[in-house]
Design an enzyme around this catalytic site. Structure first.
Site, PDB file in Angstrom:
ATOM      1  N   ASP A 101      -6.419  25.296  18.842  1.00 62.33           N
ATOM      2  CA  ASP A 101      -5.878  24.767  20.358  1.00 62.33           C
ATOM      3  C   ASP A 101      -6.799  25.576  21.185  1.00 62.33           C
ATOM      4  OD1 ASP A 101      -4.500  26.784  19.866  1.00 62.33           O
ATOM      5  OD2 ASP A 101      -2.502  25.801  19.960  1.00 62.33           O
ATOM      6  N   GLU A 171      -0.150  22.690  25.128  1.00 67.90           N
ATOM      7  CA  GLU A 171       0.918  22.841  25.850  1.00 67.90           C
ATOM      8  C   GLU A 171       1.616  21.760  26.434  1.00 67.90           C
ATOM      9  OE1 GLU A 171       2.128  25.586  25.756  1.00 67.90           O
ATOM     10  OE2 GLU A 171       0.672  26.999  24.988  1.00 67.90           O
TER      11      GLU A 171
HETATM   12 ZN   LIG Z   1       2.508  27.823  24.079  1.00 65.92          ZN
HETATM   13 ZN   LIG Z   2       0.661  27.951  21.597  1.00 65.35          ZN
END
Ligand SMILES: [Zn+2]
Ligand SMILES: [Zn+2]
Length: 442
Positions: A101, A171
């Site tokens: 990510d 997130e």
């Molecule tokens: Zn996080």
């Molecule tokens: Zn994370």
């Protein structure tokens, strides 16, 4: 994402020995990873200094795309927003997806590190807020680049296709969904396995952890607006007071977990915010509550959501409110299903880690109530086996102090969270590469 459970004492041993010494020196992957970790330390620091919030990862994505291109991957950008898909084909064989990510958080860094982020942005409310890689996604990206490089260098040791993806907006649990909707499994080879890692704030650098089965929770963000009939504070009998009703509701919601769900099935109902009223002598119109609901199974998830609706409505009715003033309950789009680590794949990772790092550095971790959207890659119609493992990040001396004195370790999302760079990078690259070599073995 969430926080690890307390650790086992044997890991103390780790804290006293640098991982570079405990690593099996005969292991060529570890030796190469060590060199790559050294080379990539400046890139980690650069990523740490230049964090970007969810859905704004433009520069980060461009940087990763360029790096992957340089390594020799075929790169596609803008998949599901700022998502990057990088492919490396190496003859016939299985397809493996590795995921990192990219997004950071609205947190003002307070680690005191020389490479601390000083980035500031203006939030929706117009106030200035710091931005920080407080969830370790900068470490995920650096390990990802190191793994790409090492697997490119060792093409003679594997076969098949590598699909390495850099996902935006984790997130906000939106990025995985967006990449899937933009054809991740149709425009690119569909993987036989998906693997990711996440920094663990309570595991020492040098260690890895695997949880079999449910590893991370279902999360639903729920907004409740409790409505009343406003008026003067001295004439309460002419009103329906939403503040009293909200107080009753908050307490009644506590009985969902204690009285309604099966005690052997984990669930959390937390009211994280409550806002209502403007002045001492005014009975207000409404009170706003923000809840987070967490669980593992779909059954418990559906039950808690339904229970919140039933209880809020039932109490409004008991307070004598007209039906058009009953509470409004909405499930926000920051909701995510549980991450279920395929047991067979988890076992396979554990075997690889036991072999690569030894059993003293390989931890069988417990499930946590934190959330991730990585689980979505295993929930499409293809039911692809997935596994997300934990990567220890805590500096040896800090970990030892924590075990000895109980001095708390900063959790993920804390302004103090800071991984120990080199041992974490080295272990992460070794772990990811070893898993890939095992799943794509010749
Ligand atoms: Zn996080
Ligand atoms: Zn994370």
């Amino acid at each position: 994402m969430g926080i690890m459970r307390p650790l086992i004492a044997f890991l103390l041993v780790l804290a006293t020995v640098p991982p570079s010494v405990t690593a099996q020196s005969s292991n060529s992957v570890a030796a190469a990873a060590s060199q790559i970790a050294k080379d990539l330390e400046p890139i980690y620091k650069q990523l740490h200094t230049q964090p970007e919030l969810s859905n704004q990862e433009e520069k980060t994505a461009k940087f990763l795309a360029e790096q992957l291109q340089k390594i020799g991957f075929e790169v596609t950008q803008k998949v599901g927003g700022h998502g990057v898909v990088a492919m490396l084909k190496n003859g016939a064989g299985p397809t493996l997806l590795l995921r990192t990510d990219m997004d950071a958080l609205p947190v003002t860094e307070q680690t005191g590190a020389p490479y601390a982020s000083t980035v500031k942005v203006t939030d929706e409310k117009g106030s200035s807020v710091g931005v920080m890689h407080a969830c370790g996604h900068d470490m995920h990206m650096t390990v990802f680049l190191g793994t790409a490089r090492l697997l490119q260098q060792s093409k003679d040791k594997w076969r098949g296709s590598l699909v390495m993806i850099a996902q935006p907006a984790e997130e906000k649990v939106q990025g995985a969904k967006a990449m899937l909707a933009d054809g991740l499994f149709t425009r690119f080879p569909r993987p036989d396995h998906c693997v990711a890692l996440h920094c663990a704030p309570e595991l020492p650098a040098g260690a890895v952890g695997v949880t079999e089965g449910y590893a991370l929770a279902n999360v639903d963000s729920v907004d409740v607006t409790i409505r009343g009939v406003s008026g003067h504070g001295a004439w309460p009998h002419k009103t329906k007071d939403p503040i009293v009703l909200a107080a009753q509701t908050v307490l009644a919601l506590q009985t969902i977990v204690s009285r309604e769900t099966d005690p052997t099935q984990p669930a959390v109902v937390t009211v994280g915010s409550i806002h209502g009223g403007t002045k001492h002598n005014i009975i207000s119109d409404e009170v706003k509550l923000q809840l987070t609901l967490r669980s593992y199974s779909d059954e418990v998830r559906n039950h808690t959501v339904e229970a919140v609706k039933r209880i809020t409505r039932g109490l409004a009715q008991a307070a004598g409110l007209p039906e058009d003033r009953y509470p409004i309950v909405t499930i926000a789009n920051e909701s995510s299903p549980a991450t279920y680590n395929n047991p067979e794949l988890s076992q396979r990772l554990l075997r690889v880690f036991d072999r690569t790092f030894g059993s003293d550095r390989t931890v069988r971790t417990k499930p946590i109530m934190g959330a991730e959207d990585f689980g979505l890659f295993g929930r499409t119609e293809h039911k692809i086996p997935i596994c997300m493992f934990w990567l220890g990040t805590v500096d040896g001396a800090r970990f030892k102090e924590n075990q000895g004195t109980g001095k708390p370790l900063p959790p993920l999302h804390s302004s103090q969270y800071l991984p120990a760079i080199r041992p974490t990078l080295e272990t992460g690259i070794t772990a990811m590469t070893s898993v890939a070599l095992d799943l794509l073995a010749r």
